[in-house]
Design an enzyme around this catalytic site. Structure first.
Site, PDB file in Angstrom:
ATOM      1  CG  ASN A   1     -11.445   7.705 -20.000  1.00  0.00           C
ATOM      2  OD1 ASN A   1     -10.961   8.834 -19.972  1.00  0.00           O
ATOM      3  ND2 ASN A   1     -10.703   6.627 -20.038  1.00  0.00           N
TER       4      ASN A   1
ATOM      5  CB  ILE B   1      -0.977   0.046   1.205  1.00  0.00           C
ATOM      6  CG1 ILE B   1      -0.227   0.156   2.525  1.00  0.00           C
ATOM      7  CG2 ILE B   1      -1.918  -1.150   1.199  1.00  0.00           C
ATOM      8  CD1 ILE B   1      -1.133   0.588   3.678  1.00  0.00           C
ATOM      9  CG  ASP B   2       4.103   1.212   2.396  1.00  0.00           C
ATOM     10  OD1 ASP B   2       3.073   1.522   3.014  1.00  0.00           O
ATOM     11  OD2 ASP B   2       4.932   0.385   2.810  1.00  0.00           O
TER      12      ASP B   2
ATOM     13  CB  VAL C   1      -8.584   1.302   8.999  1.00  0.00           C
ATOM     14  CG1 VAL C   1      -9.549   1.900   8.007  1.00  0.00           C
ATOM     15  CG2 VAL C   1      -9.298   0.963  10.295  1.00  0.00           C
TER      16      VAL C   1
ATOM     17  NE  ARG D   1       7.339  -0.609   4.441  1.00  0.00           N
ATOM     18  CZ  ARG D   1       7.753  -1.787   4.007  1.00  0.00           C
ATOM     19  NH1 ARG D   1       8.221  -2.672   4.847  1.00  0.00           N
ATOM     20  NH2 ARG D   1       7.717  -2.089   2.739  1.00  0.00           N
TER      21      ARG D   1
HETATM   22  P1  ADP Z   1       7.848  -6.847   2.106  1.00  0.00           P
HETATM   23  O1  ADP Z   1       7.922  -7.889   1.031  1.00  0.00           O
HETATM   24  O2  ADP Z   1       6.455  -6.355   2.302  1.00  0.00           O
HETATM   25  O3  ADP Z   1       8.883  -5.778   1.903  1.00  0.00           O
HETATM   26  P2  ADP Z   1       9.529  -8.018   4.205  1.00  0.00           P
HETATM   27  O4  ADP Z   1      10.619  -7.057   4.000  1.00  0.00           O
HETATM   28  O5  ADP Z   1       9.145  -8.365   5.599  1.00  0.00           O
HETATM   29  O6  ADP Z   1       8.166  -7.574   3.496  1.00  0.00           O
HETATM   30  O7  ADP Z   1       9.915  -9.363   3.437  1.00  0.00           O
HETATM   31  C1  ADP Z   1       9.035 -10.451   3.423  1.00  0.00           C
HETATM   32  C2  ADP Z   1       9.818 -11.751   3.406  1.00  0.00           C
HETATM   33  O8  ADP Z   1      10.676 -11.804   2.263  1.00  0.00           O
HETATM   34  C3  ADP Z   1      10.753 -11.934   4.603  1.00  0.00           C
HETATM   35  O9  ADP Z   1      10.081 -12.415   5.737  1.00  0.00           O
HETATM   36  C4  ADP Z   1      11.747 -12.944   4.068  1.00  0.00           C
HETATM   37  O10 ADP Z   1      11.203 -14.225   4.100  1.00  0.00           O
HETATM   38  C5  ADP Z   1      11.884 -12.533   2.618  1.00  0.00           C
HETATM   39  N1  ADP Z   1      13.083 -11.667   2.467  1.00  0.00           N
HETATM   40  C6  ADP Z   1      13.171 -10.341   2.675  1.00  0.00           C
HETATM   41  N2  ADP Z   1      14.420  -9.882   2.456  1.00  0.00           N
HETATM   42  C7  ADP Z   1      15.155 -10.969   2.109  1.00  0.00           C
HETATM   43  C8  ADP Z   1      16.528 -11.197   1.742  1.00  0.00           C
HETATM   44  N3  ADP Z   1      17.414 -10.185   1.710  1.00  0.00           N
HETATM   45  N4  ADP Z   1      16.915 -12.455   1.439  1.00  0.00           N
HETATM   46  C9  ADP Z   1      16.044 -13.475   1.480  1.00  0.00           C
HETATM   47  N5  ADP Z   1      14.748 -13.323   1.810  1.00  0.00           N
HETATM   48  C10 ADP Z   1      14.297 -12.101   2.130  1.00  0.00           C
END
Ligand code: ADP
Length: 740
Positions: free
Chosen positions: A523, A156-157, A290, A201
């Site tokens: 449109n 959503i960011d 929300v 974020r």
């Molecule tokens: P988002 O995808 O929303 O940015 P996260 O940063 O928490 O959320 O990443 C989600 C998942 O992706 C993590 O819990 C992990 O399993 C995997 N992940 C994130 N960064 C890495 C990385 N550098 N190497 C391997 N897996 C990663």
């Protein structure tokens, strides 16, 4: 039994959930099946790949029925610490190859996509280790010796470089804007100040855009920490707003906002500033989760669907060793970008903010973001930045059918005009209003509150001037001393400006600068991709379809839903994709009996194989003979009592409704660009006509060129970008005889 060599695609949602992820999963499953592949859900993101077993399950056509309208992700998401370790990744590789999966589509944020990339880079090495350990046979390893990958950003960011929008952002803006609208009505009653904290974020997109869409008064975002002394400035700006007639004040704080010393600017801190300086005690609302909830917006449904279909194409086309791609949107286009470069550039922005390179951070967020910051500054200030009056008058007028968002165009145009020292004149009731001399000067206060309300407070009329109207029009322009004109509206507005342009040599009063802006739910206007109002109407269509779907849930029923849009198929096509229609009929292609016969066959077949709902969507002027009523009767006849068929006409509610955040933002950009254009023309003494064009600098081009793009006979532009989405609709329609 499936052939051992069938192509298998794994799909997962990972990281934070976002509305619209389900739409992407549904599209991937159905497009994958259409292309002859097998599709497997990897449940709970990387955690599911790590644990294997029942977390990896095959999905069929009907497994993803009814998913479009559901928020969150039904295949689950989780964070997975083991994925960051080599042992964890090795286990993931084993689980995937054991199931014959070597193509993966990951829907998630930058973290999830980084994980995907890591896995891809190590795949061969890890596979080798698995063979050595005897956990995977050499033959199996050979068959899956490389991983093909595509990523779709679900977050959503809206913080990812490489795509204009990420899945979920538009829905989150809906939630935030609804909240700001609701807060404003209570804040107005009590003359209160509210502080609203939103997510995002490290990215201020949500805060900035919803400040504009919600008509809030002040915002704090990570990319633009306020200079020292911001506390006094904020209080002053808000006090000036109150003095100019505002009854409420709303401040939007992004969760990642900081000051120049790097200290967080929280809602509580802003509140303390107020208490200390004014004695007033603002109320705090932290929107929290929300923002991630609720049904996905129309945009998040059709955009996620289009990205899902593209991801399947990309992954089926990928060669051994192909770079992983990120599927995103660039303006009107669904695009493929190198995934890792996008992830790295995204990470770099956080570094820029941390090091104080704010200008660079803002520039990296794209041009639209920087422009919005400028517009925001104009909107919040209740005093002109140009102190000397220019002594010129800009008229504001609508023409054509009502479009949600017209009020927002006027609000911004009035404030932007006053900001530059012009007198702003509202011409009420369109061209007939102009002829009748219904012109009044408006001030900052007159457009207060217009950020929230649909419709057109200054009125509009579906009226194109006749020859006989030209003279009184010219007289009226002279009598009211109008030096420049901002006209917004639909087909009638474009036809009016076209006529004025052709006749301007006969009427000197027409030799003034004119800015023409698109506002129409249909449109159907040239050079602009989403006219103001069209996104709101699309949301109304999708909401109506959701209701129709629910109404049919207790019986076997097919629906033929008819949308507005006149001779333009935008609303039915995108409404159909976003609403999950099996079949869409649009005026551009009409209806042929041979095609109809096939569609009826598919419909009967779908019900025979256990389906309980079928949806066809058509535009109101698709065919003079095969109307929605005729289609419904024909379907009913062919059903022989096995299912019932109903016709539903969405009707005029498509012109009403609360303006969507996207339309409010477009209205803001356009209103601002229109005044900018007129200002430039007036200052340079030029009397040119300009019209909005997507993607060009300043958003305005010579009107003559824009109007050449209009097919006056068919009342739609010659070029319609969204027609390319027909293939998306086709990919998702079930073929007769296709198994569930
Ligand atoms: P988002 O995808 O929303 O940015 P996260 O940063 O928490 O959320 O990443 C989600 C998942 O992706 C993590 O819990 C992990 O399993 C995997 N992940 C994130 N960064 C890495 C990385 N550098 N190497 C391997 N897996 C990663």
């Amino acid at each position: 039994m499936t052939a051992p060599c069938a192509i298998r695609i794994g799909v997962m949602t990972s990281g934070g959930d976002a509305q619209g992820m389900n739409a992407a999963v549904r599209a991937i499953v159905r497009a994958g099946l259409r292309e002859g592949a097998e599709v497997y859900a990897i449940r709970e993101g990387w955690q599911g790949a790590y644990e294997g077993g029942e977390h990896i399950t095959r999905l069929h056509w009907s497994d993803v029925s009814g998913l479009l309208g559901r928020g969150g992700t039904t295949i689950g998401t989780a964070r997975c610490a083991e994925m960051r370790t080599v042992d964890g990744q090795r286990q993931v590789v084993r689980h995937l190859v054991e199931r014959g999966i070597d193509r993966l589509i990951v829907i998630g944020g930058d973290g999830s996509l980084t994980g995907a990339r890591e896995l891809m880079l190590r795949w061969e090495e890890l596979l080798g280790e698995l063979v050595e350990r005897g956990e995977v046979s050499a033959e199996l390893a050979e068959r899956h010796r490389c991983l093909r990958m595509a990523g779709i950003v679900g977050s959503i960011d809206n913080d990812m470089v490489g795509t204009d929008m990420t899945i979920g952002t538009d829905s989150a803006m809906h939630r935030i804007t609804e909240a700001i609208d609701a807060i404003s009505s209570t804040a107005e009653s009590h003359r209160r100040t509210f502080i609203v904290e939103v997510m995002g974020r490290n990215c201020g997109y949500l805060a900035l855009m919803t400040t504009i869409a919600g008509g809030a008064d002040y915002t704090f975002i990570p990319e633009r920490p306020p200079r020292d002394g911001w506390e006094d400035r904020m209080v002053q700006v808000l006090e000036r707003g109150r003095a100019a007639g505002r009854r409420d004040s709303i401040i939007v704080v992004s969760e990642g906002a900081k000051d120049r010393q790097g200290l967080p600017i929280t809602a509580q801190r802003v509140r303390d500033v107020f208490v200390e300086r004014t004695g007033e005690e603002p109320r705090i609302t932290i929107l929290g989760h929300v923002q991630r909830g609720g049904t996905p917006s129309a945009y998040d449904r059709w955009m996620a669907t289009a990205c899902g279909v593209e991801a399947v194409q990309a992954i089926l086309e990928a060669d051994e060793g192909s770079e992983p791609v990120l599927i995103g949107v660039d303006g009107d286009d669904v695009v493929r970008r190198p995934l890792m470069a996008c992830v790295e550039s995204t990470r770099a922005i956080a570094g820029m903010v941390a090091e104080g390179n704010y200008a660079e951070a803002i520039a990296s967020r794209g041009k639209g973001f920087a422009t919005m910051i400028d517009i925001y500054r104009t909107l919040i200030e209740a005093r002109p930045t140009v102190t000397e009056q220019r002594g010129k008058r800009i008229g504001i007028m609508h023409a054509g059918a009502l479009a949600p968002g017209m009020n927002q165009i006027d609000r911004v145009a009035v404030r932007a005009g006053l900001d530059r020292g012009y007198s702003m004149v509202a011409i009420e009731g369109g061209v007939p209003g102009l002829i009748a001399g219904q012109c009044r000067e408006v001030g900052w206060r007159d457009v207060e509150g217009m950020a929230h309300i649909g419709g057109a407070r200054f009125g509009t009329r579906r009226y194109v001037p006749t020859e006989a109207d030209l003279y009184p029009m010219a007289r009226a322009l002279e009598d009211s001393g109008i030096d420049a004109l901002l006209i917004s509206g639909g087909f009638h507005a474009y036809a009016t400006v076209d006529m004025m342009q052709r006749e301007r040599h006969r009427y000197p009063a027409f030799n003034i600068p004119i800015a023409l802006l698109p506002a129409s739910i249909d449109n159907n206007l040239p050079a602009w991709n989403m006219a103001v109002g069209s996104d709101t109407a699309l949301n109304t269509v999708v909401d109506s379809i959701d209701m129709v779907r629910m109404s049919a849930s207790a019986s076997k029923r097919a629906f033929v839903v008819e949308t507005m849009g006149r001779t333009c198929g935008f609303l039915p096509l995108l409404g159909g994709i976003a609403g999950g229609a099996e079949k869409v009929y649009i005026p551009e292609t009409g209806i042929q009996l041979t095609q109809l016969a096939k569609d009826v066959e598919a419909l009967v077949d779908a019900f025979a194989s256990g389906r309980s709902f079928y949806l066809a969507v058509m535009g109101e002027e698709t065919s003079t003979h095969y109307t929605s009523e005729v289609l419904a009767r024909m379907f009913e006849a062919e059903g022989h009592g096995e299912f019932s068929v109903r016709q539903a006409i969405v009707g005029h509610i498509q012109q009403g409704g609360v303006t969507s955040p996207f339309d409010r933002i477009t209205a803001t950009r356009l209103g601002h660009a229109g005044v900018d254009y007129l200002d430039r023309m007036l200052q340079e003494g030029r009397a040119e006509y300009g019209a909005a064009e997507s993607g060009v600098d300043g958003l305005m081009s010579p009107a003559r060129r824009v109007l050449e793009g209009m097919d006056w006979t068919n009342q739609r532009p010659y070029e319609q970008w969204w027609l390319k989405l027909r293939s998306v609709a086709d990919e998702l329609s079930r073929a007769p005889g296709q198994s569930e």
